[in-house]
Design an enzyme around this catalytic site. Structure first.
Site, PDB file in Angstrom:
ATOM      1  N   ARG A  65      38.545  75.175  50.517  1.00 20.23           N
ATOM      2  CA  ARG A  65      37.981  74.028  51.225  1.00 20.23           C
ATOM      3  C   ARG A  65      38.663  73.940  52.589  1.00 20.23           C
ATOM      4  O   ARG A  65      39.719  74.541  52.798  1.00 20.23           O
ATOM      5  CB  ARG A  65      38.241  72.745  50.434  1.00 20.23           C
ATOM      6  CG  ARG A  65      37.573  72.802  49.092  1.00 20.23           C
ATOM      7  CD  ARG A  65      37.222  71.438  48.561  1.00 20.23           C
ATOM      8  NE  ARG A  65      36.633  71.629  47.245  1.00 20.23           N
ATOM      9  CZ  ARG A  65      37.301  71.461  46.107  1.00 20.23           C
ATOM     10  NH1 ARG A  65      38.551  71.035  46.127  1.00 20.23           N
ATOM     11  NH2 ARG A  65      36.728  71.690  44.961  1.00 20.23           N
ATOM     12  N   ARG A 110      32.828  63.410  44.844  1.00 20.56           N
ATOM     13  CA  ARG A 110      33.568  64.203  45.826  1.00 20.56           C
ATOM     14  C   ARG A 110      32.625  64.884  46.810  1.00 20.56           C
ATOM     15  O   ARG A 110      33.018  65.222  47.921  1.00 20.56           O
ATOM     16  CB  ARG A 110      34.422  65.246  45.088  1.00 20.56           C
ATOM     17  CG  ARG A 110      35.447  65.909  45.973  1.00 20.56           C
ATOM     18  CD  ARG A 110      36.380  66.793  45.189  1.00 20.56           C
ATOM     19  NE  ARG A 110      35.694  67.964  44.644  1.00 20.56           N
ATOM     20  CZ  ARG A 110      36.273  68.868  43.854  1.00 20.56           C
ATOM     21  NH1 ARG A 110      37.524  68.737  43.507  1.00 20.56           N
ATOM     22  NH2 ARG A 110      35.589  69.900  43.404  1.00 20.56           N
ATOM     23  N   ARG A 139      31.138  74.214  37.032  1.00 25.74           N
ATOM     24  CA  ARG A 139      32.444  73.564  36.926  1.00 25.74           C
ATOM     25  C   ARG A 139      32.565  72.719  35.669  1.00 25.74           C
ATOM     26  O   ARG A 139      33.597  72.710  35.006  1.00 25.74           O
ATOM     27  CB  ARG A 139      32.644  72.630  38.121  1.00 25.74           C
ATOM     28  CG  ARG A 139      33.437  73.235  39.167  1.00 25.74           C
ATOM     29  CD  ARG A 139      33.207  72.550  40.482  1.00 25.74           C
ATOM     30  NE  ARG A 139      33.454  73.556  41.458  1.00 25.74           N
ATOM     31  CZ  ARG A 139      34.665  74.009  41.729  1.00 25.74           C
ATOM     32  NH1 ARG A 139      35.701  73.455  41.188  1.00 25.74           N
ATOM     33  NH2 ARG A 139      34.833  74.983  42.575  1.00 25.74           N
TER      34      ARG A 139
HETATM   35  N1  LIG Z   1      42.948  59.267  38.451  1.00 27.44           N
HETATM   36  C1  LIG Z   1      41.814  59.369  39.130  1.00 27.44           C
HETATM   37  N2  LIG Z   1      40.848  58.458  38.957  1.00 27.44           N
HETATM   38  C2  LIG Z   1      39.666  58.537  39.630  1.00 27.44           C
HETATM   39  N3  LIG Z   1      39.357  59.505  40.524  1.00 27.44           N
HETATM   40  C3  LIG Z   1      40.290  60.457  40.740  1.00 27.44           C
HETATM   41  C4  LIG Z   1      41.556  60.442  40.066  1.00 27.44           C
HETATM   42  N4  LIG Z   1      42.269  61.511  40.484  1.00 27.44           N
HETATM   43  C5  LIG Z   1      41.491  62.155  41.374  1.00 27.44           C
HETATM   44  N5  LIG Z   1      40.302  61.528  41.532  1.00 27.44           N
HETATM   45  C6  LIG Z   1      39.151  61.926  42.374  1.00 27.44           C
HETATM   46  O1  LIG Z   1      38.464  62.939  41.642  1.00 27.44           O
HETATM   47  C7  LIG Z   1      37.939  63.918  42.531  1.00 27.44           C
HETATM   48  C8  LIG Z   1      38.429  65.286  42.083  1.00 27.44           C
HETATM   49  O2  LIG Z   1      39.820  65.385  42.338  1.00 27.44           O
HETATM   50  P1  LIG Z   1      40.462  66.704  42.949  1.00 27.44           P
HETATM   51  O3  LIG Z   1      39.629  67.232  44.063  1.00 27.44           O
HETATM   52  O4  LIG Z   1      41.891  66.400  43.236  1.00 27.44           O
HETATM   53  O5  LIG Z   1      40.327  67.652  41.645  1.00 27.44           O
HETATM   54  P2  LIG Z   1      40.798  69.146  41.417  1.00 27.44           P
HETATM   55  O6  LIG Z   1      41.450  69.181  40.083  1.00 27.44           O
HETATM   56  O7  LIG Z   1      41.624  69.621  42.560  1.00 27.44           O
HETATM   57  O8  LIG Z   1      39.402  69.887  41.331  1.00 27.44           O
HETATM   58  P3  LIG Z   1      38.985  71.407  41.703  1.00 27.44           P
HETATM   59  O9  LIG Z   1      39.637  72.291  40.676  1.00 27.44           O
HETATM   60  O10 LIG Z   1      37.497  71.389  41.590  1.00 27.44           O
HETATM   61  O11 LIG Z   1      39.462  71.672  43.087  1.00 27.44           O
HETATM   62  C9  LIG Z   1      38.400  63.553  43.942  1.00 27.44           C
HETATM   63  O12 LIG Z   1      37.331  62.958  44.626  1.00 27.44           O
HETATM   64  C10 LIG Z   1      39.547  62.563  43.709  1.00 27.44           C
HETATM   65  O13 LIG Z   1      39.627  61.604  44.746  1.00 27.44           O
END
Ligand SMILES: Nc1ncnc2c1ncn2[C@@H]1O[C@H](COP(=O)(O)OP(=O)(O)OP(=O)(O)O)[C@@H](O)[C@H]1O
Length: 152
Positions: A44, A93, A104
């Site tokens: 990203r 997101r 996913r």
């Molecule tokens: N505890 C939470 N409650 C609600 N929303 C959350 C929480 N933690 C993260 N998010 C939101 O969920 C979405 C996904 O989070 P994030 O992008 O950090 O996931 P990721 O594990 O890195 O995913 P990927 O593996 O697809 O990159 C984001 O929009 C984030 O703001």
């Protein structure tokens, strides 16, 4: 004294890995380096400039088992509690096409099942509540963070 170890944060898509890492790195500037080490997705914006791993490398994995296999030392795993919020999080997101979103979600379902197997991860952080999950992550890494800060 042994040096800082790599930290692997692994978990299904939407678990909140990037959110937790970004905050950790912001709050501890210069302590962590970052590498998207094993992921099925394209980088990203901003993830390509991960030059110069600093002291304590954070490795972010979206595919669970290979990451856990490679780093058998200390592996954290963050996950939401149910599959419903995962879909909502990923839709909100707005980074996925419908096709990649479905991929996913399927991968996340498999990851969640695998994560229940004993011994796959040393530490499990459930990211239902972001503040709570962040505090937990900081607590787990506290010793490593101190080591890096003292070495500076
Ligand atoms: N505890 C939470 N409650 C609600 N929303 C959350 C929480 N933690 C993260 N998010 C939101 O969920 C979405 C996904 O989070 P994030 O992008 O950090 O996931 P990721 O594990 O890195 O995913 P990927 O593996 O697809 O990159 C984001 O929009 C984030 O703001």
């Amino acid at each position: 004294m042994s040096g800082p170890r790599p930290v692997v944060l692994s978990g299904p898509s939407g678990a909140g890995k990037s959110t937790l890492l970004k905050r950790l790195m912001k709050d501890h500037e210069g302590v962590f380096g970052f590498s998207v080490s094993h992921t099925t997705r394209n980088p990203r914006p901003g993830e390509e400039d991960g030059k110069g791993l600093n002291n304590l490398p954070m490795l972010l994995g979206a595919t669970l088992l290979p990451v856990a296999d490679v780093f058998s030392s200390e592996t954290s795993f963050s996950c939401p509690n149910e599959s419903e919020p995962t879909e909502k999080r990923l839709r909100d997101r707005q980074t996925e096409t419908e096709e990649s979103l479905q991929k996913r979600l399927e991968a996340a379902r498999i990851d969640m099942e695998l994560s229940k197997e004993a011994g796959v991860f040393d530490i499990v952080i459930v990211n239902d509540d972001l503040e709570k999950a962040y505090e937990e992550l900081k607590e787990i890494l506290n010793e490593e963070i101190k080591k890096v800060q003292e070495a500076k």
